[in-house]
Design a protein around this motif. Structure first.
Motif, PDB file in Angstrom:
ATOM      1  N   UNK A  32       5.574   5.253   4.050  1.00  0.00           N
ATOM      2  CA  UNK A  32       6.410   4.218   3.427  1.00  0.00           C
ATOM      3  C   UNK A  32       7.229   3.471   4.470  1.00  0.00           C
ATOM      4  N   UNK A  33       7.813   4.193   5.423  1.00  0.00           N
ATOM      5  CA  UNK A  33       8.599   3.555   6.488  1.00  0.00           C
ATOM      6  C   UNK A  33       7.769   2.493   7.204  1.00  0.00           C
ATOM      7  N   UNK A  34       6.608   2.908   7.699  1.00  0.00           N
ATOM      8  CA  UNK A  34       5.773   2.026   8.517  1.00  0.00           C
ATOM      9  C   UNK A  34       5.228   0.863   7.701  1.00  0.00           C
ATOM     10  N   UNK A  92       0.844  -1.190   0.000  1.00  0.00           N
ATOM     11  CA  UNK A  92       0.000   0.000   0.000  1.00  0.00           C
ATOM     12  C   UNK A  92       0.880   1.241   0.000  1.00  0.00           C
ATOM     13  N   UNK A  93       0.306   2.330  -0.504  1.00  0.00           N
ATOM     14  CA  UNK A  93       1.063   3.575  -0.532  1.00  0.00           C
ATOM     15  C   UNK A  93       0.826   4.408   0.727  1.00  0.00           C
ATOM     16  N   UNK A 112      13.961   5.536   9.446  1.00  0.00           N
ATOM     17  CA  UNK A 112      13.301   6.841   9.588  1.00  0.00           C
ATOM     18  C   UNK A 112      13.777   7.888   8.587  1.00  0.00           C
ATOM     19  N   UNK A 113      12.937   8.929   8.443  1.00  0.00           N
ATOM     20  CA  UNK A 113      13.326  10.106   7.666  1.00  0.00           C
ATOM     21  C   UNK A 113      14.433  10.846   8.407  1.00  0.00           C
ATOM     22  N   UNK A 172      -1.322  11.156  -0.160  1.00  0.00           N
ATOM     23  CA  UNK A 172      -0.360  10.507  -1.057  1.00  0.00           C
ATOM     24  C   UNK A 172       0.422   9.403  -0.361  1.00  0.00           C
ATOM     25  N   UNK A 173       0.641   9.571   0.944  1.00  0.00           N
ATOM     26  CA  UNK A 173       1.424   8.566   1.660  1.00  0.00           C
ATOM     27  C   UNK A 173       2.871   8.638   1.227  1.00  0.00           C
ATOM     28  N   UNK A 174       3.417   7.500   0.846  1.00  0.00           N
ATOM     29  CA  UNK A 174       4.808   7.473   0.409  1.00  0.00           C
ATOM     30  C   UNK A 174       5.738   8.044   1.453  1.00  0.00           C
TER      31      UNK A 174
END
Length: 592
Positions: A209-211, A26-27, A420-421, A183-185
């Protein structure tokens, strides 16, 4: 079966234990909720016990509908809201979490045990303008929130006042707000603060995206079925429970029962007949001790237990894979009779406890992770479970051991889509642990065996450097000291000595019940001198089996349990400070 509109994630690499399980990709997290709702509609998703003792169920469709209503209300307050969330595990907590993301916002889960000042600090750092909190929260927090221009809403309120979640839901029903495109990602979904201490707080920024990548890799590794029943025990603000105990069952169509508290775990396990339970070492070690204590208390109990183990081993060798569950079925029934996976994380666990549960037919999977990795890095599989190891790295994770010593032990450094970011508004702190090409320095020491299984030996900052230059890992000595059960918990640390370099000390909290039994058998009464003598002999016994550089030189007897976080990790700095050994930071006053 893959939910409509989803894609199958290609497998990145092989893991020990055979083929990985196919899992949809999923996004965004709201997209995952919509897919699960379309598949599982009227299936129970969240279940909690009402004040009158009845388990009340909320289906996937009901949950999704409430999430949409609350999301509309949040959009009416703020576009792309940043929402603080603090409180006990509950349907309301889960609803606020998901509604914030559905509204295109960022959720900030906060430990409900933090003082009001620290909660304010976290809200200040993140720019959160909305806070949801339990009715049980201290009045000073509730009062001060409103004075700081933060919209506060009370969950599980007894009234429908203007600051209750119920009143906000009513506003959502009447709202015509349009849902934003999520958008997610790489958009930030969540900011997790492990501490609100001014200046030292680090907010871990995790994207959708991380999760989702971590969730996907975990489900690839562990073969869950759609009918699993999770018992939620650990606090949901902690990423271990949030991702593995909340989002994981949501993704897979499972049911979650909310445990009423640690003292109700055994009762709720039996009542709910849960199949998956996430816990920390303290929970499992205490449960194992109680089981062993119950067996020993019965006449001929230990002999019957050993005979049962032998019989189960023989039957297993003859091909009966369920032999251990059959032999120890009375024990399984006390725990609901359906437990498939006991999952341990958050800290290292005594390998003997893991082995003990497995010998009784209870599959315990140890895992390793950090909030910065969303959180799982490695996990044992049901088809490849190595006692003592935290399992092989997840399928899309790269891992290396940096600067290994002669034993192959070095810092664990990882890279993958779940890293993480960075830390929120802290580029320098981020650069200290995260390289430009994506390698994250975990701060943990460990090694990989020849089959690719990861073993964690301890925290880098806790390591004691002996005078001969060798590393001593406190966690290893702590596990050995607590093995007999006479010492309930302890903390090993290094203390500088002018003559001997860094000496090994331990703060020990003895098991009072065991000491009382021992004193009564010897015709004595429990006293400080008696407790000191027992702890002294336990340490001497351990020292006799250790290399000289690993021997404990001094100990401090503690009369109360060691201070812990809500995830039941020992607060090492607080423990040292309470013993009069912690660092004190002072600052010079500038004279005019």
């Amino acid at each position: 079966m893959a939910p409509p509109g989803s894609e199958q994630q290609p497998m990145k690499r092989k893991m020990p234990g055979g083929p990985l399980n196919p899992v949809p990709e999923y996004r965004s997290i709201p997209e995952m909720l919509q897919a699960s709702t379309s598949l599982y509609k009227d299936k129970p998703f969240l279940v909690e016990k009402s004040p009158d003792g009845i388990w009340t169920k909320l289906t996937y469709s009901e949950f999704s509908s409430t999430v949409d209503i609350l999301a509309k209300a949040l959009i009416g307050i703020s576009e792309r809201p940043v929402v603080g969330l603090t409180g006990s595990n509950s349907v309301e907590w889960a609803t606020v979490f998901m509604a914030t993301l559905r509204a295109g916002g960022i959720i900030v889960p906060i430990d409900k045990e933090l003082p009001a000042a620290e909660i304010h600090t976290i809200l200040h750092y993140t720019g959160a303008s909305i806070l949801f909190y339990d009715a049980q929260m201290p009045q000073d927090l509730q009062t001060s929130i409103h004075s700081k221009q933060i919209r506060g809403f009370q969950m599980r309120s007894q009234s429908k006042s203007g600051n209750s979640l119920e009143s906000l839901l009513e506003a959502g029903v009447a709202s015509n707000a349009a849902f934003p495109l999520v958008n997610g990602g790489d958009d930030i979904a969540l900011i997790s603060y492990t501490s609100g201490t001014m200046g030292a707080a680090k907010g871990v920024m995790l994207s959708h995206r991380n999760i989702l990548s971590d969730l996907r890799q975990m489900l690839q590794a562990v073969a869950l079925v759609h009918d699993e029943v999770f018992l939620s025990v650990l606090p949901m603000h902690h990423m271990y429970e949030c991702v593995c105990g909340f989002l994981c069952p949501l993704c897979h169509g499972c049911t979650i029962y909310f445990c009423r508290g640690l003292r109700h775990v055994a009762e709720d396990l039996a009542d709910t007949r849960a199949t998956v339970i996430l816990g920390v070492p303290l929970l499992w070690e205490n449960m194992y001790r109680r089981i062993q204590g119950g067996i020993a208390a019965r006449k001929g109990g230990m002999l019957k237990f050993r005979i049962g183990l032998a019989a189960a081993s023989i039957a297993e060798m003859l091909g009966d894979r369920d032999a251990r569950r059959k032999v120890f079925s009375p024990l399984h029934e006390k725990l609901g009779g359906r437990a498939r996976f006991l999952i341990s994380g958050g800290a290292g666990i005594d390998a003997a406890v893991v082995a003990g549960f497995r010998k009784m037919g209870m599959e315990m999977l140890q895992r390793y992770g950090l909030t910065e990795c969303s959180p799982i890095v490695a996990v044992n599989r049901d088809t490849a479970n190595r006692t003592g190891s935290v399992g092989p790295p997840l399928s899309e994770m790269q891992i290396r051991i940096e600067n290994p010593d002669e034993s192959g032990i070095g810092e664990i450094v990882v890279k993958g889509p779940n890293v993480m970011i960075g830390y929120h508004n802290a580029p320098e702190a981020t650069a200290e642990v995260l390289s430009r090409d994506g390698w994250f320095h975990t701060g943990d020491f460990g090694y990989l065996d020849r089959d690719g299984f990861l073993f964690v030996t301890g925290r880098k900052k806790n390591v004691i450097v002996a005078k001969n230059g060798k590393n001593v890992y406190p966690e290893e000595l702590e596990a050995k000291l607590c093995k007999s059960g006479l010492i309930q918990e302890c903390m090993v640390f290094g203390k500088e000595s002018e003559l001997k370099g860094e000496e090994i000390w331990v703060i020990a909290f003895p098991n009072r019940d065991r000491l009382i039994e021992m004193a009564e058998r010897q015709g004595k009464s429990l006293s400080e001198e008696f407790a000191l003598d027992v702890v002294r002999r336990e340490i001497a016994s351990l020292n006799s089996s250790q290399a000289i550089y690993k021997r404990i030189s001094n100990f401090i007897l503690r009369e109360t349990e060691l201070p812990k976080t809500t995830a039941k990790k020992i607060k090492r700095t607080s423990t040292l400070r309470e013993a009069g050994l912690g660092p004190v930071h002072s600052h010079k006053v500038i004279s005019k």
